[in-house]
Every structure is written in structure tokens, then in C-alpha cells.
Design an enzyme around this catalytic site. Structure first.
Site, PDB file in Angstrom:
ATOM      1  N   CYS A   1    -194.275 -38.455  88.475  1.00 44.68           N
ATOM      2  CA  CYS A   1    -193.532 -38.356  87.210  1.00 44.68           C
ATOM      3  C   CYS A   1    -193.739 -39.612  86.372  1.00 44.68           C
ATOM      4  O   CYS A   1    -193.386 -39.634  85.208  1.00 44.68           O
ATOM      5  CB  CYS A   1    -192.055 -38.134  87.477  1.00 44.68           C
ATOM      6  SG  CYS A   1    -191.285 -39.558  88.230  1.00 44.68           S
TER       7      CYS A   1
ATOM      8  N   GLU B   1    -196.777 -30.899  79.995  1.00 48.88           N
ATOM      9  CA  GLU B   1    -196.993 -31.709  81.204  1.00 48.88           C
ATOM     10  C   GLU B   1    -198.027 -31.001  82.075  1.00 48.88           C
ATOM     11  O   GLU B   1    -197.832 -29.837  82.453  1.00 48.88           O
ATOM     12  CB  GLU B   1    -195.688 -31.872  81.985  1.00 48.88           C
ATOM     13  CG  GLU B   1    -195.861 -32.755  83.217  1.00 48.88           C
ATOM     14  CD  GLU B   1    -194.574 -32.915  84.033  1.00 48.88           C
ATOM     15  OE1 GLU B   1    -193.753 -31.996  84.054  1.00 48.88           O
ATOM     16  OE2 GLU B   1    -194.432 -33.984  84.666  1.00 48.88           O
TER      17      GLU B   1
HETATM   18  P1  NAD Z   1    -189.895 -27.707  90.035  1.00 51.72           P
HETATM   19  O1  NAD Z   1    -188.999 -27.868  88.884  1.00 51.72           O
HETATM   20  O2  NAD Z   1    -190.806 -26.535  90.069  1.00 51.72           O
HETATM   21  O3  NAD Z   1    -189.042 -27.637  91.407  1.00 51.72           O
HETATM   22  C1  NAD Z   1    -188.068 -28.600  91.702  1.00 51.72           C
HETATM   23  C2  NAD Z   1    -187.006 -27.957  92.594  1.00 51.72           C
HETATM   24  O4  NAD Z   1    -186.393 -26.889  91.888  1.00 51.72           O
HETATM   25  C3  NAD Z   1    -187.575 -27.375  93.871  1.00 51.72           C
HETATM   26  O5  NAD Z   1    -186.721 -27.695  94.941  1.00 51.72           O
HETATM   27  C4  NAD Z   1    -187.621 -25.872  93.608  1.00 51.72           C
HETATM   28  O6  NAD Z   1    -187.365 -25.119  94.766  1.00 51.72           O
HETATM   29  C5  NAD Z   1    -186.508 -25.651  92.600  1.00 51.72           C
HETATM   30  N1  NAD Z   1    -186.826 -24.617  91.592  1.00 51.72           N
HETATM   31  C6  NAD Z   1    -188.053 -24.296  91.089  1.00 51.72           C
HETATM   32  N2  NAD Z   1    -187.930 -23.320  90.170  1.00 51.72           N
HETATM   33  C7  NAD Z   1    -186.628 -23.025  90.075  1.00 51.72           C
HETATM   34  C8  NAD Z   1    -185.877 -22.108  89.277  1.00 51.72           C
HETATM   35  N3  NAD Z   1    -186.469 -21.303  88.408  1.00 51.72           N
HETATM   36  N4  NAD Z   1    -184.531 -22.051  89.445  1.00 51.72           N
HETATM   37  C9  NAD Z   1    -183.910 -22.877  90.326  1.00 51.72           C
HETATM   38  N5  NAD Z   1    -184.581 -23.758  91.107  1.00 51.72           N
HETATM   39  C10 NAD Z   1    -185.921 -23.847  90.986  1.00 51.72           C
HETATM   40  O7  NAD Z   1    -190.717 -29.078  90.170  1.00 51.72           O
HETATM   41  P2  NAD Z   1    -191.908 -29.392  91.178  1.00 51.72           P
HETATM   42  O8  NAD Z   1    -193.111 -28.648  90.726  1.00 51.72           O
HETATM   43  O9  NAD Z   1    -191.468 -29.283  92.580  1.00 51.72           O
HETATM   44  O10 NAD Z   1    -192.111 -30.954  90.897  1.00 51.72           O
HETATM   45  C11 NAD Z   1    -192.872 -31.450  89.833  1.00 51.72           C
HETATM   46  C12 NAD Z   1    -192.013 -31.763  88.629  1.00 51.72           C
HETATM   47  O11 NAD Z   1    -191.011 -32.719  88.986  1.00 51.72           O
HETATM   48  C13 NAD Z   1    -192.787 -32.407  87.498  1.00 51.72           C
HETATM   49  O12 NAD Z   1    -192.346 -31.854  86.282  1.00 51.72           O
HETATM   50  C14 NAD Z   1    -192.426 -33.874  87.587  1.00 51.72           C
HETATM   51  O13 NAD Z   1    -192.539 -34.589  86.370  1.00 51.72           O
HETATM   52  C15 NAD Z   1    -191.005 -33.775  88.020  1.00 51.72           C
HETATM   53  N6  NAD Z   1    -190.539 -35.002  88.652  1.00 51.72           N
HETATM   54  C16 NAD Z   1    -189.705 -35.799  87.937  1.00 51.72           C
HETATM   55  C17 NAD Z   1    -189.263 -36.996  88.470  1.00 51.72           C
HETATM   56  C18 NAD Z   1    -188.384 -37.898  87.661  1.00 51.72           C
HETATM   57  O14 NAD Z   1    -187.971 -38.924  88.189  1.00 51.72           O
HETATM   58  N7  NAD Z   1    -188.044 -37.569  86.432  1.00 51.72           N
HETATM   59  C19 NAD Z   1    -189.665 -37.372  89.760  1.00 51.72           C
HETATM   60  C20 NAD Z   1    -190.502 -36.531  90.479  1.00 51.72           C
HETATM   61  C21 NAD Z   1    -190.933 -35.340  89.908  1.00 51.72           C
END
Ligand code: NAD
Length: 491
Positions: free
Chosen positions: A290, A391
């Protein structure tokens, strides 16, 4: 969904509830892959709301005794956890590499960052102190004490399987709360190991619980009346969803979202020192950070040199299995994510950006089924293009040259995300102005990945963060406690 439901050699994970591993009520499953080779290495149960009920119930039952446990006794558990993590450091790092794909050095770095969170949380006896004042009126004193909230939950993304849950778990329990964790269904194995280690730390049953799963678990956590606070890390649309849903249900929420990070290079940057740092920012962890650089903004005369040096250093990266020595960039997380990033590269080409380095053809000879992509660079990108706006979360750099620092800052302000940003310069004035006016909340000056250490707050602004209190540092104890004010008079 799982394609290996009948394979006996692939283990289905359990949930951890009330101090033991238990079967879930899931009827659907999701495969866990080793992205370096494409093999299925586990199955995540997509647990149901009934499993969340069981975990919250266990956490609720454990809360009264845990909050009565003196804070100095609570942190003894974390000292033991730290010792366990040190003892099993390489094993945890190897699991991170196996389920995520990042290089073993990157995995070690992330486990170290997770351990640092445990260390900082051990300072709870000092960090959760209140304050007071005698004689606020004649014979009347006033004291503020911090008290735990109750059951707190955290929902994690795929990109830091060992580290991100540690932004929350040690702080929550040090403050006297009990805890429910939902790891990413794509990378559940690191947390299984870490919970196993926690079991050797004299933690009372029910203080920490883990529910594997996806969307249904997330929504059940947001809705559950027994959960008092929710921490989320993931993409912006899901962060927004969790923030709205959980706060609507009356919970305290911190939701860290997606990013599009701008890296500005001034003409006076110390180029030979900066370029490796910039390359690491864009391509470390295959761009799945991120805090990764996404848009490179060379200012004025910095343009040609920055572009040419980045092209050369990107081409010098060694793409391969992160578990092998010498590899400097691992695969992306999944075949689906690879397709998504390839789609962005195609979009960049059709929308008119100039493709300087194309990673789509990169193959790793002895790993034909891994999810590899080479470093990719586009020049002449505008924020109106899909690659300039969305992104990508992969190893793709977009170059947007500008004429001045003001223009660079304005470009950054035009994007809705504001997680992290960096400037490379030898001018104190430029650095000062940049860090003052940048809208991102994590700023690097000659630093490519502006990651606050565990004793500082971590989190972005605008569409990269929903809430007010950030992850770890002093904010963690603000988030995980309520302030009780007692005003007293004695006759
Ligand atoms: P994601 O949003 O797809 O998933 C994150 C979590 O949400 C997972 O546990 C997943 O099971 C759950 N999830 C996914 N879709 C959902 C939905 N529709 N409804 C409810 N829950 C749901 O993210 P990812 O692909 O696992 O991780 C990458 C993303 O995380 C990138 O956008 C990255 O920038 C972000 N990120 C941000 C930080 C920060 O500090 N801001 C840190 C790490 C990652």
C-alpha cells in the site's frame, strides 16, 4: 471457490475459537496457492455468520477476567509471544513467502515489522495511562482512566500476511480487550502459525480468536452487536463498505484503504543514491504494497535521467521464486490478479501511454505455472488514463513528467487516494514545502517506502483512510480504550 475439494493432500484450515482449533460450518472453500509455482497448498473455509457468533461469544466470555488481569500481567503474554516469534522467525517468514510470493528477504522484513508491534504493545502499562488534576474545585479531584472496550475485531488484506494483523492484535489485547481476527482468505497460513505460537504464551482461552473466511465473515463482524470496534485494511471500496456498515451498527471503526502513491523527483535529487530506492518502492513485493510507488513524477530537468535510470534498474531486477536466493522480485498473488494487472497494461497501451518496459512476456523457466509478471514502465501517463487513476497493485510504474514542484503537488492533490508519497531532492526548502502541502499522511523525504515504525501512527488520508485514529503507535491505545472521567469529593 475451491477446485480441490476432494484432494486428500490439501488441508482445510480450522477456526481458532475459545482456545482451540475447531471445524467451521463452511460449505464453501477457497484455495490457497503458492504463487511461485501455482500449486494449491491449503483450503480456506468460507466461514458463516454462525462461526462469527461462536468467536464473538468466546471473546465476550473471556473479556471480564482479561480486563481484570493487571496490565503488567497481560503484557507478559506479549513478551512470551515476542520470544516465540523470534524463535520461529525464519519459519514464519518462509510461510509468508510460500503463501504470498514475496522474496524471503521481504518476508523477513515484514515479520520483523510485525514483531516490533508486539514490542511496542508491551509498553501498555505506560502507554495506556490516564491523567488527573486535584482541586478542579475546592476539595474536588478529577481523574481520567483508560478502560478497554470489550470485543474488538480486525480484518486483514492479502499483501502482508504476518504483519498487518500485528498492527492490531497485540495492542487490542494489551489494552485489555478480547479479539477476533479474520485473515485474508488468500493467505491464512501465516496467521495459523502465529496463533499456534500464541498458544505457548499462557494466553487465557477466548482472548484471541480467529475466523477464516471472506465477505460473509466481514459483514457478520460489522453487524454483530457484541463487537465494539472494527479495524480493517484492504481496498478502498471494501474499506468504505466496512466503515459505513460497522459505524452504522454503532461501532468504533478504522478502515485503511487503497493507494496510488506519487514519487516526486526534483532536478537536484542525488540520483545515484536515489534510483535503487525508487526502484524498490515501485517493484518491492511486486508492487503489492500500500506504500508502493505508482506514479513517478520527475520535475523539469529530472525527467530524462530519472526515466532512463529507472528503465535500466527495472530491467536488472531478477524475477523468480522468492524462496530462491538472488531473486529480487517474486510473483503476484494469484492468476486472477496477474490477469487484472495485464488488463491494466493493455488499457495503458490502448489509452495512449508509451510502453517503455513490458513485463507481460516475463517467464521463469523452472516455474512455468507461477504467477509472474516483469517490471513494467509507462511514460506520458495522465491521471485521466485508467492506469493513471486506478490502483493497479502490481509491478507497473507510470511516469507523469511535470514542470515544477507546485505542479507535482497539484497532480497528487487531483487523485482521490492519499496514502503515502515521497520526494527525492537535496533541497531542504523543496522537502519542507512538499511535506507541508502533500495531502498523503505518510511522507518520505529521500525514502521510497514511507512506512511508519510501530511506535508511530500508520494510515493515509482522503479515500485511503476512513476513521480518525490510525493503526499502531499511540493511536492504538486511543482506539482500543475508552476514557473514563471520575470527579470525586470526600466528606
Ligand atoms: P480486499 O479489499 O480485496 O480484501 C481485504 C479484506 O476484505 C479481506 O479479508 C477480504 O476477505 C475482505 N473482502 C473482500 N471483498 C469484500 C467484500 N466485497 N465485502 C466484504 N469483505 C470483503 O483487499 P486485498 O486485495 O486483500 O488487499 C489489497 C488492498 O489492500 C490494496 O488496495 C491495498 O492498497 C490495500 N492495503 C492498504 C493498506 C493501508 O495501510 N492503507 C495496507 C495494506 C493493503
Amino acid at each position: 471457490m475451491s477446485r480441490v475439494a476432494d484432494r486428500a493432500d490439501v488441508q482445510t484450515l480450522d477456526n481458532f475459537i475459545g482456545g482451540r482449533w475447531v471445524k467451521t460450518s463452511a460449505t464453501e472453500f477457497s484455495d490457497v496457492h503458492n504463487p511461485a509455482v501455482g500449486d494449491v497448498i491449503g483450503r480456506t473455509p468460507l466461514s458463516t455468520s454462525a462461526d462469527v457468533d461462536a468467536a464473538v461469544d468466546a471473546a465476550r466470555k473471556a473479556f471480564p477476567a482479561w480486563r481484570e488481569t493487571p496490565v503488567n500481567a497481560r503484557v507478559q503474554v506479549l513478551f512470551k509471544f515476542k520470544a516465540q516469534l523470534e524463535q520461529h522467525f525464519d519459519e514464519v517468514a518462509r510461510i509468508v513467502t510460500t503463501e504470498h510470493g514475496k522474496t524471503i528477504d521481504e518476508a523477513r522484513g515484514s515479520v520483523r515489522r510485525g514483531i516490533e508491534c508486539v514490542e511496542v504493545a508491551c509498553g501498555a502499562p505506560s502507554l495506556m495511562m490516564g491523567y488527573g488534576l486535584e482541586d478542579i474545585s475546592k476539595g474536588i479531584d478529577c481523574h481520567v482512566l483508560r478502560q478497554p472496550l470489550g470485543v474488538c475485531a480486525a480484518i486483514a488484506p492479502f499483501n502482508f500476511p504476518a504483519m498487518v494483523p500485528m498492527w492490531f492484535l497485540p495492542f487490542a489485547i494489551a489494552a485489555g480487550n478480547t479479539f477476533v481476527l479474520k485473515p485474508s482468505e488468500q493467505v491464512p497460513l501465516s496467521q495459523r502459525k502465529m496463533i499456534d505460537l500464541l498458544q505457548h504464551c499462557d494466553l487465557p482461552h477466548g482472548v484471541v480468536n480467529l475466523v477464516n473466511g471472506g465477505r460473509e465473515v466481514v459483514d457478520a463482524i460489522c453487524d454483530h452487536p457484541g463487537v465494539r470496534a472494527v479495524s480493517f485494511v484492504g481496498s478502498t471500496p471494501v474499506a468504505q463498505h466496512v466503515y459505513r456498515r460497522a459505524s452504522h451498527a454503532g461501532k468504533r471503526v478504522q478502515a485503511l484503504g487503497g493507494a496510488k502513491n506519487f514519487v516526486v523527483v526534483m532536478p537536484d535529487a542525488v540520483m545515484e543514491r536515489s534510483i535503487d530506492i525508487i526502484t524498490e518502492s515501485f517493484y518491492g513485493c511486486a508492487g503489492e504494497r500500500c506504500l508502493a510507488g505508482s506514479i513517478l513524477v520527475p520535475v523539469g530537468d529530472a525527467y530524462r535521467e530519472t526515466r532512463d535510470r529507472l528503465v535500466a534498474s527495472a530491467k536488472a531486477l531478477k524475477v523468480g521464486d522468492g524462496a530462491q536466493p538472488g531473486v529480487t522480485m517474486g510473483p503476484v498473488i494469484s492468476a486472477r490478479h496477474r490477469e487484472r494487472v495485464v488488463h491494466y497494461i493493455e488499457k495503458g497501451v490502448t489509452e495512449g501511454a508509451e510502453l517503455l518496459v513490458d513485463g507481460r512476456q516475463t517467464r521463469v523457466a523452472d516455474r512455468p505455472n507461477g504467477y509472474y509478471l516483469g517490471p513494467t514502465i509507462f511514460d506520458a501517463v495522465s491521471l485521466k488514463m485508467t492506469i493513471g487513476h486506478e490502483e493497479i497493485f502490481g509491478p507497473v510504474a507510470s511516469i507523469c513528467p511535470v514542470a515544477s514542484l507546485d505542479e507535482a503537488i497539484a497532480l497528487m492533490h487531483a487523485h482521490p487516494n492519499a496514502n503515502a508519497t515521497s520526494i527525492f531532492t537535496s533541497s531542504g526548502k523543496a522537502a519542507r514545502e512538499f511535506s507541508k502541502y502533500a495531502d498523503a499522511s505518510m511522507v518520505g523525504v529521500n525514502i521510497g517506502v514511507a512506512a511508519p515504525m510501530a511506535y508511530f501512527p500508520f494510515g493515509g488520508a482522503k479515500d485511503s483512510f476512513f476513521g480518525d485514529l490510525k493503526a499502531h503507535g499511540r493511536d492504538a491505545f486511543e482506539f482500543y480504550t475508552d476514557k473514563k472521567v471520575t470527579i470525586s469529593r470526600w466528606f
